[in-house]
Design an enzyme around this catalytic site. Sequence first.
Site, PDB file in Angstrom:
ATOM      1  N   SER A 125     -75.592  80.116  -4.386  1.00  0.00           N
ATOM      2  CA  SER A 125     -74.636  79.522  -4.839  1.00  0.00           C
ATOM      3  C   SER A 125     -74.991  78.849  -6.360  1.00  0.00           C
ATOM      4  CB  SER A 125     -74.059  78.068  -4.108  1.00  0.00           C
ATOM      5  OG  SER A 125     -73.515  77.030  -4.610  1.00  0.00           O
ATOM      6  N   TYR A 150     -77.342  70.789   0.811  1.00  0.00           N
ATOM      7  CA  TYR A 150     -76.672  71.945   1.007  1.00  0.00           C
ATOM      8  C   TYR A 150     -77.500  72.652  -0.068  1.00  0.00           C
ATOM      9  CZ  TYR A 150     -73.425  75.443  -0.509  1.00  0.00           C
ATOM     10  OH  TYR A 150     -72.898  76.921  -1.078  1.00  0.00           O
ATOM     11  N   LYS A 154     -80.018  76.409  -0.192  1.00  0.00           N
ATOM     12  CA  LYS A 154     -79.947  77.511  -1.164  1.00  0.00           C
ATOM     13  C   LYS A 154     -81.129  77.794  -1.698  1.00  0.00           C
ATOM     14  CE  LYS A 154     -75.925  78.278   0.776  1.00  0.00           C
ATOM     15  NZ  LYS A 154     -75.707  79.560   1.678  1.00  0.00           N
TER      16      LYS A 154
HETATM   17  C1  UD1 Z   1     -69.743  73.015  -4.984  1.00  0.00           C
HETATM   18  C2  UD1 Z   1     -70.626  73.649  -5.518  1.00  0.00           C
HETATM   19  C3  UD1 Z   1     -70.809  75.060  -5.104  1.00  0.00           C
HETATM   20  C4  UD1 Z   1     -70.409  75.202  -3.504  1.00  0.00           C
HETATM   21  C5  UD1 Z   1     -69.283  74.483  -3.268  1.00  0.00           C
HETATM   22  C6  UD1 Z   1     -68.952  74.357  -1.650  1.00  0.00           C
HETATM   23  C7  UD1 Z   1     -71.558  72.959  -7.617  1.00  0.00           C
HETATM   24  C8  UD1 Z   1     -71.505  72.768  -9.161  1.00  0.00           C
HETATM   25  N1  UD1 Z   1     -70.786  73.617  -6.965  1.00  0.00           N
HETATM   26  O1  UD1 Z   1     -68.357  73.069  -5.570  1.00  0.00           O
HETATM   27  O2  UD1 Z   1     -71.716  75.682  -5.378  1.00  0.00           O
HETATM   28  O3  UD1 Z   1     -70.315  76.474  -3.047  1.00  0.00           O
HETATM   29  O4  UD1 Z   1     -69.338  73.029  -3.452  1.00  0.00           O
HETATM   30  O5  UD1 Z   1     -68.090  73.257  -1.126  1.00  0.00           O
HETATM   31  O6  UD1 Z   1     -72.138  72.141  -6.950  1.00  0.00           O
HETATM   32  N2  UD1 Z   1     -61.830  67.920  -6.792  1.00  0.00           N
HETATM   33  C9  UD1 Z   1     -60.812  67.101  -6.972  1.00  0.00           C
HETATM   34  N3  UD1 Z   1     -60.139  66.666  -5.926  1.00  0.00           N
HETATM   35  C10 UD1 Z   1     -60.275  66.883  -4.526  1.00  0.00           C
HETATM   36  C11 UD1 Z   1     -61.318  68.076  -4.436  1.00  0.00           C
HETATM   37  C12 UD1 Z   1     -62.083  68.525  -5.780  1.00  0.00           C
HETATM   38  O7  UD1 Z   1     -60.429  66.620  -8.310  1.00  0.00           O
HETATM   39  O8  UD1 Z   1     -59.754  66.392  -3.810  1.00  0.00           O
HETATM   40  C13 UD1 Z   1     -62.553  68.617  -7.871  1.00  0.00           C
HETATM   41  C14 UD1 Z   1     -64.122  68.154  -7.811  1.00  0.00           C
HETATM   42  O9  UD1 Z   1     -64.266  67.000  -8.566  1.00  0.00           O
HETATM   43  C15 UD1 Z   1     -64.474  69.407  -8.806  1.00  0.00           C
HETATM   44  C16 UD1 Z   1     -63.538  70.606  -8.422  1.00  0.00           C
HETATM   45  O10 UD1 Z   1     -62.395  69.792  -8.134  1.00  0.00           O
HETATM   46  O11 UD1 Z   1     -64.670  69.042 -10.193  1.00  0.00           O
HETATM   47  C17 UD1 Z   1     -64.000  71.528  -7.721  1.00  0.00           C
HETATM   48  O12 UD1 Z   1     -64.600  70.881  -6.457  1.00  0.00           O
HETATM   49  P1  UD1 Z   1     -64.824  71.492  -5.093  1.00  0.00           P
HETATM   50  O13 UD1 Z   1     -63.941  72.601  -4.678  1.00  0.00           O
HETATM   51  O14 UD1 Z   1     -65.313  70.779  -4.065  1.00  0.00           O
HETATM   52  O15 UD1 Z   1     -66.205  72.534  -5.508  1.00  0.00           O
HETATM   53  P2  UD1 Z   1     -67.377  72.325  -6.403  1.00  0.00           P
HETATM   54  O16 UD1 Z   1     -67.773  70.837  -6.068  1.00  0.00           O
HETATM   55  O17 UD1 Z   1     -67.224  72.537  -7.635  1.00  0.00           O
END
Ligand code: UD1
Length: 333
Positions: A125, A150, A154
């Site tokens: 990841s 997590y 990895k």
């Molecule tokens: C993270 C990890 C990724 C991992 C994944 C698994 C990092 C950089 N990335 O991804 O490697 O495989 O988790 O779960 O560590 N968001 C909102 N509202 C929500 C949910 C998410 O605004 O309800 C935003 C988050 O703040 C983020 C983006 O959407 O900026 C993506 O979030 P998410 O889908 O949880 O993935 P990551 O955290 O990027």
Amino acid sequence: MSKILVTGGLGYIGSHTVVELQNVNAEVVVVDNLANTTLDVAGRIQKITGKPVTFYQVDVCDTPALEEVFEKEDISGVIHFAAYKAVGESVEKPVAYYQNNVSGLISLLHCVKKYKTKSLVFSSSCTVYGDTKESPITENHPIVEAISPYGTTKILGEEILTDFTKFCDTKVVCLRYFNPVGAHKSALIGELPLGVPSNLIPYVTQTAAGIREQLTIFGNDYDTPDGTNIRDFIHVVDLAKAHVKAVDYATSNPISLDVFNLGTGVGQSVKEVVETFERVNDLKLNYTYGPRRQGDVEQIWADASKAKNVLGWETEIELDEMMRSAWAWQQTL
Ligand code: UD1
């Protein structure tokens, strides 16, 4: 291509990868403990490809049961997906993450060594890059400290594999995924989040479906053009296709271990993603802005040129289709 064992092969990325392997006529054996998926996914895969799935309900941590699969099937390569994957949950249950993700890999390596398996592709990841501000990020970026248990699993996985390849002949490829989203165009397979989703796209689709009342975008005060986080969203089918290339590469290349970023190479903001979802599906999403989520990296996207140059792989599916397919899948649930 000879027989490929896919651990976690009924999960989200696993099931899409099994489809792509069967599409190139690879013989596939799936093991999955059904912790985060259901058995009917096997039938859905068969519906898409017209080919049956050889399936064993086995937990990879159960070494004797896994050995039986290796004993019975003539496995030449493994793609190892079976692992826990929720960042937030890993903070609550760090030991469960070390146990499942690290012990699962070690158990698998026991079999790989014993049965002299030729190749292993490991699900890693972009989280291994930790809290970086450097994007697009290349595979050479130092791996310093994980931001969650997590992430630690990895990093440990990659370290164990690096060491393993010094002493065993198995060729290893580690694939560092950015943010996989979307679903197969048939809408027969997709992501099945248990409980309240923590990832963005399942939360978006469940809000659109009325299962969740409102999406909260975590922070709009970041140092990015629209203030929201930037990520590299990649369609799960593009990601799955990279695994087929990686298996080929692992079997034919002279390098004992190699690492690739898998992303589009384009960063998109959370706000852009939400607006794209609304536009392509012609609906209004109930969303608001909330405080930042602890542990979120401000912005990260891939330099995906190594995968293009070495594996001959690049993404084909745009954000519009990612959002369309995610919604089509949600509507079947
Ligand atoms: C993270 C990890 C990724 C991992 C994944 C698994 C990092 C950089 N990335 O991804 O490697 O495989 O988790 O779960 O560590 N968001 C909102 N509202 C929500 C949910 C998410 O605004 O309800 C935003 C988050 O703040 C983020 C983006 O959407 O900026 C993506 O979030 P998410 O889908 O949880 O993935 P990551 O955290 O990027």
